[in-house]
Structure formats: C-alpha cells, structure tokens
Design an enzyme around this catalytic site. Structure first.
Site, short mmCIF file in Angstrom:
data_model
loop_
_atom_site.label_atom_id
_atom_site.label_comp_id
_atom_site.label_asym_id
_atom_site.label_seq_id
_atom_site.Cartn_x
_atom_site.Cartn_y
_atom_site.Cartn_z
N LYS A 26 42.23 47.33 42.22
CA LYS A 26 42.51 46.25 43.17
C LYS A 26 43.34 46.82 44.32
CE LYS A 26 45.03 41.82 43.24
NZ LYS A 26 45.75 40.83 42.39
N ASP A 31 46.37 41.36 35.87
CA ASP A 31 46.52 42.15 37.09
C ASP A 31 47.91 42.80 37.09
OD1 ASP A 31 44.30 40.46 37.53
OD2 ASP A 31 44.60 40.51 39.70
N LYS A 78 38.45 44.93 43.28
CA LYS A 78 38.97 43.65 43.77
C LYS A 78 39.73 43.89 45.06
CE LYS A 78 42.07 39.79 42.60
NZ LYS A 78 42.85 39.11 41.53
#
Length: 303
Positions: A215, A152, A251
């Site tokens: 995300k 991430d 996400k």
C-alpha cells in the site's frame, strides 16, 4: 571514520541485498514520470467508461480514520453502505471493504449487512508505527479476534531508513503471523520515502516478508499516493510474480478523490500488471470522498 562510511552501520544479512539486487533498478524520477505520462496518454481516454468507474467503485476500501470517530459516526458510516446494499442503487457493486480503527471493529461487524464487504482495520501503531513491538502484535491479534479480515500496517520506516533490514523483515513476519487468516497490507509511506529506489526496496522488502498487498500511504502526516509511486510498486509486484508465480496486491491511498484520478491509477495497474490485477482481490483504493464522486459520475454517464 572515513567520511564516505555511514555513521551508523548495521550488520546486513547478504540475503536482503541479494533480494534488492535481483530486481530491476527503479530508474530515475524523470524516466518514471515519462513512463507514467506515456501510459496515461495512451490509455486514459479509452479507459474512462462507466464500466471502468463501476469496477473502481468495487475496489474502494471505504475509510474513516478520524479522531472524531465515535459510535454515532461509525453507525452512520456503516448504515450508508447498508442502504446502498439493500436498495441496489443503480445496480452498483459493493465497495471492497470498510476500514476503521481497531476500537470500532466490533461495531462494524455487528451492524454491517452486506456479506461481501470485508472489514479492514489499521493496526501496528498506525500511522507512525512508532510503538513497542509487543503493542503492535497485541493490537493486531485483538483486531482479528474482533472481526477484522484485513489488516493494514505501516512498514517500520525508521528502521528501514536505518537499513536495519533484519528487524524490518522480522516485524512484518511477526505481524503477519498474528494477523492469522486476515490479509496483510503493508503501507510503505511512499510520499515520505520519495526516492524511487527507496520505494522499490520497500516494496521488495514488504513482499518478501509476507505482505498480501503493498500500500502506498497512510494518508495522514505524509504525502499520499502518486502515479509514479504506484508505477514503481506495480513493477516490483509484476517482477515478483514473474519470478515466483505469486500475486501480490496493490493498494493506493491518500488524496484520491475524483473519478479522473482513479482512472489514471487504473491505467497504471492495467498497463504494468495486466488484466489479472483488475479485481478487488488484487487492486484497492483507500478513499472516502471518492465513493460519492464515483456514484455521481456513473449516474451522469448512464443517464
């Protein structure tokens, strides 16, 4: 300089502007809020079932990103996942991943017993992305070498706001290359961007540059996920799929604690992206307290 001109001009490669222009506009905040409210009103009551909560449990990236993280706390964190796996508590599915800082990847890999749970790591100067590119690349390479199979990173917000599209694109591509086999989730910090048009552009940039997931948030210094941001990102992902037949995941993270909140995000993803995205290969929730709250809610619903 003409007052209408920007103070800081960057040579913008036409391909970036063309990419932005090839997607539908984001719409106004008011129109997005109405669309989200309509989806929740139509879908929420029928979506709030034990089956939905079980699915949402399987989408959790169980996360600990605290300055207090240490060998003992990480051990306890992983052991809680192991105990659920070994006891098959309520036949619950496994969480999707355990997400930690790079320093703890080796320990998680050594102690994790459930083979279906991925090991995720933040990287690239998380959470601000304000460090040297060489550092970002090295950190990402080490994270993957130590055992992370998901990475991430944070979009370079400073360069993005400065409309330095080429460097934003290059940075994501280089980090993707250094992540090798690991899935790359690009955090656009939607709560900081706020403007739906900026969120739309950040999602487009992330996908074109190689993100496997877009995300919403780090969950740190900036506001976390909102239904409106998730809706905007999901629309971009759907349009990209329609254009290129490539699926990108989404996400949501930052402040999602209750089953009720999680089900609302489920409704957005199902309505905008469809049933094909209702898998933890394409939909994740970054959370910590949500896991226990979902377990409790499932137990209460199923008696």
């Amino acid at each position: 300089m003409n007052k209408k001109e920007k103070k800081h001009e960057h040579p913008i490669n036409n391909k970036y502007q063309e990419a932005f222009n090839s997607f539908l506009p984001a719409g106004t905040k008011a129109s997005i809020e109405r669309s989200v409210a309509d989806i929740i009103e139509k879908e929420y009551d029928k979506a709030y079932t034990a089956a939905t909560l079980r699915f949402l449990y399987s989408t959790i990236d169980l996360t600990t990103l605290s300055p207090k993280d240490n060998k003992t706390s990480i051990h306890n964190f992983v052991e809680a996942v192991n105990k659920k796996y070994e006891s098959k508590e309520n036949n619950l599915p496994s969480v999707a991943a355990i997400c930690v800082y790079p320093a703890h990847i080796k320990q998680v890999k050594a102690e994790l017993k459930d083979p279906s749970v991925r090991i995720a790591s933040v990287s690239g100067g998380f959470p601000a992305s304000q460090t040297l590119m060489e550092t970002k690349l090295m950190e990402t390479s080490f994270a993957v070498t130590d055992g992370a199979n998901e990475i991430d990173i944070v979009l370079n917000i400073g360069e993005f706001l400065d409309e330095d599209w080429q460097n934003v694109d290059l940075e994501i591509r280089e980090l993707k290359e250094h992540a090798t086999h690991a899935k790359l989730k690009v955090i656009i910090e939607s709560g900081l961007l706020e403007d739906p048009e900026l969120i739309r552009r950040a999602a487009i940039m992330s996908i074109f540059s190689g993100a496997d997931f877009v995300k919403t948030s780090t969950g740190k210094d900036c506001p976390g996920a909102t239904l409106e941001a998730a809706y905007t990102i999901a629309r971009v992902i759907k349009e990209y799929y329609d254009k290129f037949d490539v699926r990108c995941g989404i996400k949501v993270s930052g402040g999602i604690r209750t089953p009720q909140e999680a089900v609302k995000y489920y409704c957005i993803i199902k309505s905008v992206l469809g049933e094909e995205w209702l898998t933890n290969e394409l939909f994740r929730i970054g959370a910590s307290s949500l896991e226990g709250n979902l377990r409790k809610a499932i137990s209460e619903m199923e008696g």
